[in-house]
Write an enzyme that holds these catalytic residues in place. Structure first.
Site, PDB file in Angstrom:
ATOM      1  N   SER A  22       0.834  -1.196   0.000  1.00  0.00           N
ATOM      2  CA  SER A  22       0.000   0.000   0.000  1.00  0.00           C
ATOM      3  C   SER A  22       0.871   1.249   0.000  1.00  0.00           C
ATOM      4  O   SER A  22       1.971   1.260   0.562  1.00  0.00           O
ATOM      5  CB  SER A  22      -0.897  -0.037   1.239  1.00  0.00           C
ATOM      6  OG  SER A  22      -1.054   1.247   1.774  1.00  0.00           O
ATOM      7  N   LYS A  23       0.345   2.305  -0.646  1.00  0.00           N
ATOM      8  CA  LYS A  23       1.096   3.558  -0.684  1.00  0.00           C
ATOM      9  C   LYS A  23       1.245   4.140   0.714  1.00  0.00           C
ATOM     10  O   LYS A  23       2.050   5.024   0.956  1.00  0.00           O
ATOM     11  CB  LYS A  23       0.393   4.565  -1.597  1.00  0.00           C
ATOM     12  CG  LYS A  23       0.553   4.214  -3.057  1.00  0.00           C
ATOM     13  CD  LYS A  23       0.200   5.351  -3.992  1.00  0.00           C
ATOM     14  CE  LYS A  23       0.529   4.909  -5.417  1.00  0.00           C
ATOM     15  NZ  LYS A  23       0.122   5.811  -6.444  1.00  0.00           N
ATOM     16  N   ARG A  24       0.427   3.646   1.623  1.00  0.00           N
ATOM     17  CA  ARG A  24       0.509   4.176   2.995  1.00  0.00           C
ATOM     18  C   ARG A  24       1.634   3.526   3.803  1.00  0.00           C
ATOM     19  O   ARG A  24       1.947   3.954   4.895  1.00  0.00           O
ATOM     20  CB  ARG A  24      -0.828   3.988   3.713  1.00  0.00           C
ATOM     21  CG  ARG A  24      -1.874   5.004   3.268  1.00  0.00           C
ATOM     22  CD  ARG A  24      -3.179   4.803   4.002  1.00  0.00           C
ATOM     23  NE  ARG A  24      -3.763   3.499   3.721  1.00  0.00           N
ATOM     24  CZ  ARG A  24      -4.488   3.243   2.632  1.00  0.00           C
ATOM     25  NH1 ARG A  24      -4.738   4.186   1.773  1.00  0.00           N
ATOM     26  NH2 ARG A  24      -4.978   2.038   2.431  1.00  0.00           N
TER      27      ARG A  24
END
Ligand code: GLU
Length: 529
Positions: free
Chosen positions: A291-293
Site C-alpha cells: 500500500s502507498k501508505r
C-alpha cells in the site's frame, strides 16, 4: 469538454456521413518484437499516476520496463499519468522521476528530459485525447452520455439488490443527434463513452498466455472522457501508447482484465496494438497487498535510511521472477543480461523486507570495494559523522579522508548501512570513550603494564598494510609477559580502553582502524592516570 462541445457541430455532419462500422486492426499480440535488435523500435513505458510517491512496487514495474528496453536496445519512457486531477499529490511527479535517476534507471524520454513524443504528462496532452475521441465519435464507436450520477447510482443499487454486478445499461447509445444537440444546447453535463462491442478477440499475454475476455458481457460502455474534459485512464493509455510508438506494455497484473477493452479501442481506432506482458503481483511477506501508505516501502524513505539503489533493485527482482537464476548481489548490468521475459511466472511475488539489510550489506561491500564509488561513500560518511558528533570529534582527524576510508575498508561486509558507523557501538571511531578506573580494575590489575607493552609494540608498528590477523598474533605473543592476566582478559581490557565497549570488532581491527597514533593516545591515558 468545452473543446468537444465547440467541435460538436462539425461532428454532427461527420457523424451523419460516417459509415457505421469499425476498422479492424491487427489483433494478434506479437511476440516478434521481443527478438528486436538494437534500434528496431523496442519502446517501453512506465506510466505511474502521481497520486503518491514511488514505492518498491512501482520501482519494480519501472525496473522491469527499463531492463526489457535495455535488453533489446530500446528506449525506456516515463509518462506521468495525471488525468485524475482530484488525486494528485503535489511534487509526486517530479519525485518519481528523480527517484528513477537515483535508482540508476533513468528514462530516455520523460517530462524533465523531453523527447520526440512529448509532452510526457497526460495533463498536457488533452487536445490529443479530444481529437482521438472525435475520431471515435465519428466512427460511431463513442457517444455522448448525459446520464446523471443519480441515475447511475439507482442502476447500481438495483443491480446489487438483484445480486448482479453493477454495470451501465448503455442507455445513451440510442440518443438521436437531435437529442444530443438539445442537451448540449441546454448545457447538460455529459461524458463520452466508448461503444464496447461484443466480439473481443483473444490475445496472447507474454506472461499469462492466451486470454479470452468479453468485456462487453461484464461491463457497460466505459467512460473515456469525463465531465471535467479529462480522459479516463483507458483512453489516455491507448492513445498515448499508440502515439508514443510503444512496442511492449509491461505493467501490473491488475490491468490484465482491462487489456481486452484496450484492444477493442485499438480496433476501433484502426491501430496496431503493442504486445502485452503483465507482471504478477508483488505482495508483502504476509500476502497482503503493498500500500502507498506503508512508509517503509517508499523509496525516498529507504534512501534516507541508507539503503542503496542496487539493494532495492536486487530485492525486488529476487522476490519475483524473470531471470535465469536468483542469486543475491546482482547489479543492474547483470539483471539486464540475465533477464528473460519468458521466465516471468504468474504466481505472486513476496517481498521480504526483513532481508533488505542483508541485500544492502552485500551491495555496500561491493561499493566500498570499488574505488570510484568508495570516494562517494567517504564523503557521505564524513557528513554523517559531522552531523552525529560535531564538536565532540577527536581533534578534527576523525574526519580526514584517509581515516574515514580506512574505517570503511575495515568494516565493509560487517555493516548493513553507512549509518551503522555512527551508531553508539561505533562512536569510539570518532570520539574518545570515557572509561572509569574501576571498570579497568575489575578486569585486570595489570592494566598499566598491558598498555605500556602495547605502546612499545606500536612504536615498532611495521606498516599500514599489516592485517588484523598479523597484528593479532603479535598481541598474542605479548601475553607471555603477564603472569596474572589471561590472553582473553588482556583483549577485553584493550577493547575497553580503546572503545569503552565490551563487544565489537576484533581488538586488532580496532587498532588498525584507529591507527597507531590514536591507539597510543588512548593507552597512554591509562598509563598517566
Ligand atoms: N497509471 C497506471 C498505474 O499507475 C498505469 C497502468 C499502465 O501501465 O497501463 O497503474
Amino acid at each position: 469538454m468545452l473543446l468537444l462541445a465547440a467541435r460538436h457541430r462539425s461532428w454532427q455532419l461527420r457523424l451523419q456521413i460516417a459509415p457505421f462500422g469499425l476498422i479492424v486492426g491487427r489483433e494478434a499480440v506479437l511476440r516478434s518484437g521481443l527478438c528486436g535488435e538494437a534500434g528496431t523500435g523496442v519502446r517501453l513505458r512506465f506510466g505511474p499516476s502521481p497520486t503518491g510517491f514511488l514505492h518498491l512496487g512501482g520501482l519494480r514495474t519501472a525496473l522491469y520496463n527499463y531492463i526489457f528496453a535495455k535488453k533489446h536496445g530500446g528506449s525506456f519512457v516515463l509518462r506521468i499519468e495525471d488525468t485524475d486531477q482530484s488525486r494528485l499529490v503535489p511534487g509526486a511527479a517530479e519525485s518519481i522521476e528523480n527517484v528513477l535517476e537515483w535508482a540508476g534507471i533513468p528514462p530516455d524520454e520523460s517530462p524533465q528530459r523531453g523527447g520526440p513524443y512529448g509532452p510526457y504528462k497526460q495533463s498536457e496532452r488533452l487536445d490529443l485525447y479530444l481529437k482521438a475521441t472525435e475520431t471515435l465519435v465519428m466512427k460511431n464507436a463513442a457517444y455522448y452520455c448525459f446520464c446523471s450520477p443519480q441515475r447511475l447510482e439507482i442502476l447500481k443499487k438495483e443491480a446489487l439488490r438483484m445480486r448482479q454486478t453493477p454495470k451501465y445499461d448503455n442507455r445513451c447509445r440510442h440518443l438521436t443527434l437531435k437529442q444530443i444537440e438539445e442537451r448540449l444546447a441546454q448545457g447538460c453535463p455529459h461524458v463520452i463513452r466508448f461503444r464496447m462491442e461484443e466480439g473481443a478477440q483473444p490475445f496472447e499475454d507474454l506472461v499469462y498466455g492466451v486470454n479470452r475476455l468479453e468485456p462487453a458481457s461484464v461491463e457497460g460502455d466505459p467512460v473515456i472522457i469525463k465531465a471535467d474534459g479529462f480522459p479516463t485512464y483507458h483512453l489516455a493509455n491507448v492513445v498515448d501508447d499508440h502515439h508514443m510508438k510503444i512496442s511492449h506494455v509491461l505493467r501490473g497484473t491488475e490491468w490484465l482484465t482491462s487489456t481486452s477493452k484496450h484492444l477493442l479501442m485499438y480496433r476501433a481506432f484502426g491501430w496496431d496494438p503493442p504486445a502485452f506482458a503483465h507482471l504478477p503481483l508483488l505482495l508483502n511477506k504476509d500476502g497482503s497487498k503493498l500500500s502507498k501508505r506503508q512508509g517503509n516501502l517508499l523509496i525516498q524513505n529507504l534512501s534516507q535510511n541508507g539503503f542503496l539503489p542496487e539493494a532495492l533493485l536486487d530485492i525486488v527482482t529476487n522476490s519475483g521472477s524473470g531471470f535465469s537464476g536468483n542469486r543475491l548481489g546482482r547489479i543492474l548490468e547483470e539483471l539486464v543480461s540475465e533477464f528473460d521475459v519468458t521466465k516471468i511466472t504468474t504466481h505472486s511475488a513476496l517481498l521480504d523486507l526483513d532481508k533488505l539489510p542483508e541485500f544492502n550489506r552485500i551491495h555496500l561491500r561491493q561499493r566500498v570495494e570499488d574505488v570510484s564509488s568508495r570516494q562517494q561513500l567517504v564523503t557521505e560518511l564524513q557528513a554523517l559523522v559531522a552531523k552525529a558528533f560535531g564538536d565532540e570529534l577527536i581533534d578534527g582527524e576523525a574526519l580526514c579522508t584517509d581515516y574515514v576510508e580506512r574505517v570503511l575498508l575495515h568494516r565493509k561486509g560487517h555493516i548493513t548501512r553507512l549509518q551503522d558507523l555512527v551508531s553508539p557501538a561505533y562512536s569510539y571511531l570518532w570520539i574518545r570513550p570515557v572509561v572509569l578506573r574501576q571498570q579497568m580494575l575489575n578486569l585486570s590489575t595489570e592494566g598499566e603494564k598491558i598498555c605500556s607493552v602495547v605502546v612499545r609494540l606500536l612504536q615498532t608498528w611495521p606498516n599500514d598494510s599489516v592485517t588484523p590477523a598479523e597484528l593479532n598474533s603479535e598481541l598474542r605473543a605479548l601475553q607471555a609477559q603477564f603472569t596474572g592476566t589471561k590472553y582473553s582478559v588482556m583483549m577485553k581490557f584493550l577493547r575497553l580502553v580503546l572503545s569503552g565497549q565490551q563487544q565489537g570488532p576484533s581488538v586488532a581491527e580496532m587498532m588498525l582502524s584507529l591507527g597507531p597514533k590514536e591507539v597510543c593516545q588512548r593507552l597512554q591515558r591509562v598509563i598517566i592516570n
